[in-house]
Design a protein around this motif. Structure first.
Motif, PDB file in Angstrom:
ATOM      1  N   HIS A  58       6.588  -4.844 -16.988  1.00 53.93           N
ATOM      2  CA  HIS A  58       5.879  -3.781 -16.264  1.00 53.93           C
ATOM      3  C   HIS A  58       5.441  -4.234 -14.872  1.00 53.93           C
ATOM      4  O   HIS A  58       5.453  -3.444 -13.921  1.00 53.93           O
ATOM      5  N   MET A  59       5.068  -5.495 -14.729  1.00 57.24           N
ATOM      6  CA  MET A  59       4.685  -6.021 -13.413  1.00 57.24           C
ATOM      7  C   MET A  59       5.865  -5.954 -12.439  1.00 57.24           C
ATOM      8  O   MET A  59       5.709  -5.569 -11.275  1.00 57.24           O
ATOM      9  N   ALA A  60       7.047  -6.306 -12.939  1.00 59.31           N
ATOM     10  CA  ALA A  60       8.251  -6.228 -12.100  1.00 59.31           C
ATOM     11  C   ALA A  60       8.595  -4.777 -11.780  1.00 59.31           C
ATOM     12  O   ALA A  60       8.930  -4.440 -10.629  1.00 59.31           O
ATOM     13  N   ALA A  61       8.488  -3.920 -12.792  1.00 61.48           N
ATOM     14  CA  ALA A  61       8.807  -2.498 -12.599  1.00 61.48           C
ATOM     15  C   ALA A  61       7.878  -1.863 -11.569  1.00 61.48           C
ATOM     16  O   ALA A  61       8.318  -1.107 -10.692  1.00 61.48           O
ATOM     17  N   TRP A  62       6.586  -2.190 -11.653  1.00 60.52           N
ATOM     18  CA  TRP A  62       5.631  -1.632 -10.696  1.00 60.52           C
ATOM     19  C   TRP A  62       5.833  -2.195  -9.291  1.00 60.52           C
ATOM     20  O   TRP A  62       5.546  -1.514  -8.298  1.00 60.52           O
ATOM     21  N   SER A  63       6.321  -3.420  -9.192  1.00 61.40           N
ATOM     22  CA  SER A  63       6.640  -3.988  -7.872  1.00 61.40           C
ATOM     23  C   SER A  63       7.725  -3.160  -7.189  1.00 61.40           C
ATOM     24  O   SER A  63       7.607  -2.795  -6.013  1.00 61.40           O
ATOM     25  N   TRP A  64       8.773  -2.834  -7.954  1.00 61.53           N
ATOM     26  CA  TRP A  64       9.861  -1.995  -7.420  1.00 61.53           C
ATOM     27  C   TRP A  64       9.351  -0.591  -7.098  1.00 61.53           C
ATOM     28  O   TRP A  64       9.709  -0.013  -6.063  1.00 61.53           O
ATOM     29  N   THR A  65       8.514  -0.046  -7.970  1.00 67.00           N
ATOM     30  CA  THR A  65       8.009   1.319  -7.772  1.00 67.00           C
ATOM     31  C   THR A  65       7.149   1.415  -6.515  1.00 67.00           C
ATOM     32  O   THR A  65       7.303   2.344  -5.720  1.00 67.00           O
ATOM     33  N   ILE A  66       6.235   0.464  -6.343  1.00 69.93           N
ATOM     34  CA  ILE A  66       5.362   0.464  -5.161  1.00 69.93           C
ATOM     35  C   ILE A  66       6.187   0.338  -3.884  1.00 69.93           C
ATOM     36  O   ILE A  66       5.941   1.031  -2.893  1.00 69.93           O
ATOM     37  N   GLY A  67       7.189  -0.548  -3.916  1.00 67.61           N
ATOM     38  CA  GLY A  67       8.063  -0.717  -2.747  1.00 67.61           C
ATOM     39  C   GLY A  67       8.820   0.556  -2.402  1.00 67.61           C
ATOM     40  O   GLY A  67       8.891   0.949  -1.235  1.00 67.61           O
ATOM     41  N   CYS A  68       9.365   1.214  -3.438  1.00 69.43           N
ATOM     42  CA  CYS A  68      10.122   2.464  -3.218  1.00 69.43           C
ATOM     43  C   CYS A  68       9.226   3.571  -2.679  1.00 69.43           C
ATOM     44  O   CYS A  68       9.605   4.285  -1.741  1.00 69.43           O
ATOM     45  N   LEU A  69       8.038   3.718  -3.267  1.00 71.27           N
ATOM     46  CA  LEU A  69       7.113   4.760  -2.806  1.00 71.27           C
ATOM     47  C   LEU A  69       6.691   4.535  -1.365  1.00 71.27           C
ATOM     48  O   LEU A  69       6.666   5.472  -0.562  1.00 71.27           O
ATOM     49  N   ASN A  70       6.391   3.272  -1.026  1.00 75.04           N
ATOM     50  CA  ASN A  70       5.991   2.953   0.348  1.00 75.04           C
ATOM     51  C   ASN A  70       7.096   3.298   1.339  1.00 75.04           C
ATOM     52  O   ASN A  70       6.852   3.933   2.381  1.00 75.04           O
ATOM     53  N   SER A  71       8.333   2.920   1.009  1.00 69.78           N
ATOM     54  CA  SER A  71       9.444   3.170   1.935  1.00 69.78           C
ATOM     55  C   SER A  71       9.745   4.656   2.065  1.00 69.78           C
ATOM     56  O   SER A  71      10.016   5.147   3.170  1.00 69.78           O
ATOM     57  N   LEU A  72       9.679   5.387   0.944  1.00 71.60           N
ATOM     58  CA  LEU A  72       9.950   6.823   0.993  1.00 71.60           C
ATOM     59  C   LEU A  72       8.902   7.568   1.812  1.00 71.60           C
ATOM     60  O   LEU A  72       9.238   8.423   2.630  1.00 71.60           O
ATOM     61  N   VAL A  73       7.621   7.218   1.605  1.00 71.67           N
ATOM     62  CA  VAL A  73       6.544   7.880   2.351  1.00 71.67           C
ATOM     63  C   VAL A  73       6.699   7.615   3.850  1.00 71.67           C
ATOM     64  O   VAL A  73       6.632   8.538   4.673  1.00 71.67           O
ATOM     65  N   GLN A  74       6.916   6.355   4.217  1.00 70.44           N
ATOM     66  CA  GLN A  74       7.022   6.014   5.639  1.00 70.44           C
ATOM     67  C   GLN A  74       8.266   6.624   6.284  1.00 70.44           C
ATOM     68  O   GLN A  74       8.234   7.057   7.437  1.00 70.44           O
ATOM     69  N   THR A  75       9.365   6.670   5.528  1.00 66.81           N
ATOM     70  CA  THR A  75      10.599   7.274   6.060  1.00 66.81           C
ATOM     71  C   THR A  75      10.432   8.776   6.242  1.00 66.81           C
ATOM     72  O   THR A  75      10.873   9.340   7.247  1.00 66.81           O
ATOM     73  N   VAL A  76       9.787   9.424   5.259  1.00 61.23           N
ATOM     74  CA  VAL A  76       9.518  10.868   5.383  1.00 61.23           C
ATOM     75  C   VAL A  76       8.692  11.141   6.631  1.00 61.23           C
ATOM     76  O   VAL A  76       9.027  11.997   7.458  1.00 61.23           O
ATOM     77  N   MET A  77       7.599  10.399   6.798  1.00 58.27           N
ATOM     78  CA  MET A  77       6.685  10.625   7.918  1.00 58.27           C
ATOM     79  C   MET A  77       7.325  10.318   9.273  1.00 58.27           C
ATOM     80  O   MET A  77       6.898  10.829  10.301  1.00 58.27           O
ATOM     81  N   THR A  78       8.375   9.493   9.273  1.00 56.46           N
ATOM     82  CA  THR A  78       9.089   9.181  10.517  1.00 56.46           C
ATOM     83  C   THR A  78      10.173  10.216  10.819  1.00 56.46           C
ATOM     84  O   THR A  78      10.266  10.733  11.936  1.00 56.46           O
ATOM     85  N   MET A  79      10.969  10.546   9.792  1.00 56.39           N
ATOM     86  CA  MET A  79      12.151  11.388  10.023  1.00 56.39           C
ATOM     87  C   MET A  79      11.820  12.857  10.233  1.00 56.39           C
ATOM     88  O   MET A  79      12.670  13.614  10.722  1.00 56.39           O
ATOM     89  N   ILE A  80      10.602  13.289   9.860  1.00 62.98           N
ATOM     90  CA  ILE A  80      10.254  14.692  10.105  1.00 62.98           C
ATOM     91  C   ILE A  80       9.740  14.906  11.522  1.00 62.98           C
ATOM     92  O   ILE A  80       9.514  16.043  11.947  1.00 62.98           O
ATOM     93  N   LEU A  81       9.568  13.812  12.278  1.00 64.49           N
ATOM     94  CA  LEU A  81       9.113  13.932  13.664  1.00 64.49           C
ATOM     95  C   LEU A  81      10.270  14.322  14.574  1.00 64.49           C
ATOM     96  O   LEU A  81      11.423  13.975  14.302  1.00 64.49           O
ATOM     97  N   PRO A  82      10.008  15.042  15.690  1.00 66.97           N
ATOM     98  CA  PRO A  82      11.075  15.382  16.631  1.00 66.97           C
ATOM     99  C   PRO A  82      11.453  14.174  17.492  1.00 66.97           C
ATOM    100  O   PRO A  82      10.586  13.424  17.932  1.00 66.97           O
ATOM    101  N   PHE A  83      12.757  13.976  17.700  1.00 67.93           N
ATOM    102  CA  PHE A  83      13.252  12.885  18.547  1.00 67.93           C
ATOM    103  C   PHE A  83      13.714  13.459  19.886  1.00 67.93           C
ATOM    104  O   PHE A  83      14.428  14.456  19.930  1.00 67.93           O
ATOM    105  N   CYS A  84      13.313  12.815  20.960  1.00 71.80           N
ATOM    106  CA  CYS A  84      13.659  13.299  22.307  1.00 71.80           C
ATOM    107  C   CYS A  84      14.506  12.235  22.999  1.00 71.80           C
ATOM    108  O   CYS A  84      13.988  11.392  23.724  1.00 71.80           O
ATOM    109  N   GLY A  85      15.790  12.223  22.748  1.00 74.86           N
ATOM    110  CA  GLY A  85      16.646  11.177  23.313  1.00 74.86           C
ATOM    111  C   GLY A  85      17.928  11.713  23.885  1.00 74.86           C
ATOM    112  O   GLY A  85      18.021  12.857  24.296  1.00 74.86           O
TER     113      GLY A  85
END
Length: 416
Positions: free
Chosen positions: A143-170
């Motif tokens: 369970h410790m290993a499973a939660w390590s993977w889960t926390i990592g996945c949740l962190n990356s998904l949240v940060q990617t969502v919050m980045t990719m929904i922003l408008p890019f001006c390039g």
């Protein structure tokens, strides 16, 4: 319909080290050699730790996870680099970029948590050697290993969502404008119903809020209700409060104020919350069906099977699966380009309604939705149906009418 004065980015160009073409071949060879060494070394460690029974310990289990993580991390970064060095093609689609961010950030975050877990494992092994086998039992370290993977996945998904929904001006732009907000026009054709709907929704919201809050408070205060069934019911009540609180108050604002616009970020958050809670509920109902199956079909073994560690983890994984599903589907929807029209014929943001506004291929999104619908809707329904077939057959074998009535009553909370 408010649109940004910038165009939507459809791809990015990776120009790192492009100013030094003379070292491209050298970098290609170095990266290739490094990748092969990492791949072979970590694969060898994983195979040895699986085949040698003497290495079936927490330490080597964590090392195996770390090796697998290292293989995944290098496989997500080095091969694309090799393609760039060899072919000279430096563009990457916005979806490819988002996936690369999710994978690299998720694996990096997982590694940080896993290293902390491994440090704890070493601390217990050295500072408490006699209690080590008891403390670091198989259930705990898995369970410790499973939660390590889960926390990592949740962190990356949240940060990617919050980045990719922003408008890019390039510079790398499509020939369509970026949507900055949506208009929810569901039921707007019937203004005479607005007041009635407002009152009905408000009454329904207050009843749901009070009823579920009362159930949670009672199940916490009454020690006789500290059982798996009421624990799951408490989770379901909390989920119901969150779900209605994420959808009904915005609807009330629309009915009362007439303001029907919602920001791009607000729409994404509404989708994440509603889809996450809906997915969690499906898994949680299947878990509750299993709980009732064990309680009725294996009553003597019920306290042993449905121990506190198991039912707490079952609830936690229900929430985790729901959150992961919603984050993945929302990311895959919100990174797509929207073509001008930002009118949604609903009163809340929904994935299917948003996909109709997309002006690119949505086959991948449809495939993901189909798979998740089967996994999180059809399979739980089948498990619930199968569980109740066994439950019904067990109840019918009970001789006394009182016994059958009592058995049926324990399922009533889940069925309703």
């Amino acid at each position: 319909m408010k649109m940004g004065n910038y165009s939507a980015v459809t791809e990015f160009f990776l120009v790192g080290l492009s100013k030094y073409p003379e070292i491209q071949l050298v970098l290609f060879m170095l990266c290739l050699i490094m990748y092969v060494i990492i791949l072979l070394g970590n694969s060898l460690l994983i195979v040895i730790s699986i085949l040698d029974s003497r290495l079936h310990t927490p330490m080597y289990f964590f090392l195996g996870n770390l090796s697998f993580l290292d293989i995944c991390y290098t496989s997500s970064s080095i091969p694309p680099m090799l393609i760039i060095f060899k072919s000279g093609r430096k563009s990457i689609s916005i979806i490819g970029c988002a996936l690369q961010m999710v994978i690299s950030l998720g694996l990096g975050s997982t590694e940080c948590v896993l290293l902390a877990v491994m440090a704890y494992d070493r601390y217990v092994a050295i500072c408490n050697p006699l209690r080590y086998p008891i403390i670091m039992n198989k259930v705990l370290y898995v369970h410790m290993a499973a939660w390590s993977w889960t926390i990592g996945c949740l962190n990356s998904l949240v940060q990617t969502v919050m980045t990719m929904i922003l408008p890019f001006c390039g510079n790398n732009m499509g020939n369509y404008s970026a949507v900055t907000e949506f208009f929810l026009v569901g039921l707007s054709k019937y203004p005479e119903l607005q007041l009635i709907l407002f009152v009905l929704c408000l009454i329904m919201y207050v009843i749901i809020l009070l009823g579920n809050s009362l159930l949670i408070v009672i199940s916490i205060l009454d020690s006789r209700l500290h059982t798996p069934m009421y624990f799951f019911l408490g989770n379901l009540s909390f989920l119901d409060i969150c779900y209605t609180s994420s959808s009904i108050p915005p609807m009330l604002i629309i009915f009362k104020s007439g303001r029907k616009s919602i920001s791009f970020t607000g729409c994404a958050l509404q989708m994440v919350i509603s889809l996450g809670l809906g997915s969690t509920e499906c898994v949680l109902l299947a878990v509750m069906a299993y709980d009732r199956y064990v309680a009725i079909c294996n009553p003597l073994r019920y306290p042993i099977i449905m121990n506190k560690v198991l039912y707490v983890h079952m609830a936690a994984w229900s929430w985790t699966i729901g959150c992961l599903n919603s984050l993945v589907q929302t990311v895959m929807t919100m990174i797509l380009p929207f073509c001008g029209n930002n009118v949604i014929d609903h009163i809340t943001c929904e994935i299917l309604a948003l996909l109709k506004l997309v002006c690119s291929d949505i086959s991948m999104n449809v495939s993901i939705m189909t798979v998740t619908s089967i996994v999180l809707l059809i399979i739980p329904l089948l498990l619930i149906f199968i569980s109740y077939v066994f439950i019904l057959s067990s109840i019918l074998r009970i001789n006394s009418a009182e016994g059958r009535k009592k058995a049926f009553s324990t399922c009533s909370a889940h069925l309703t």
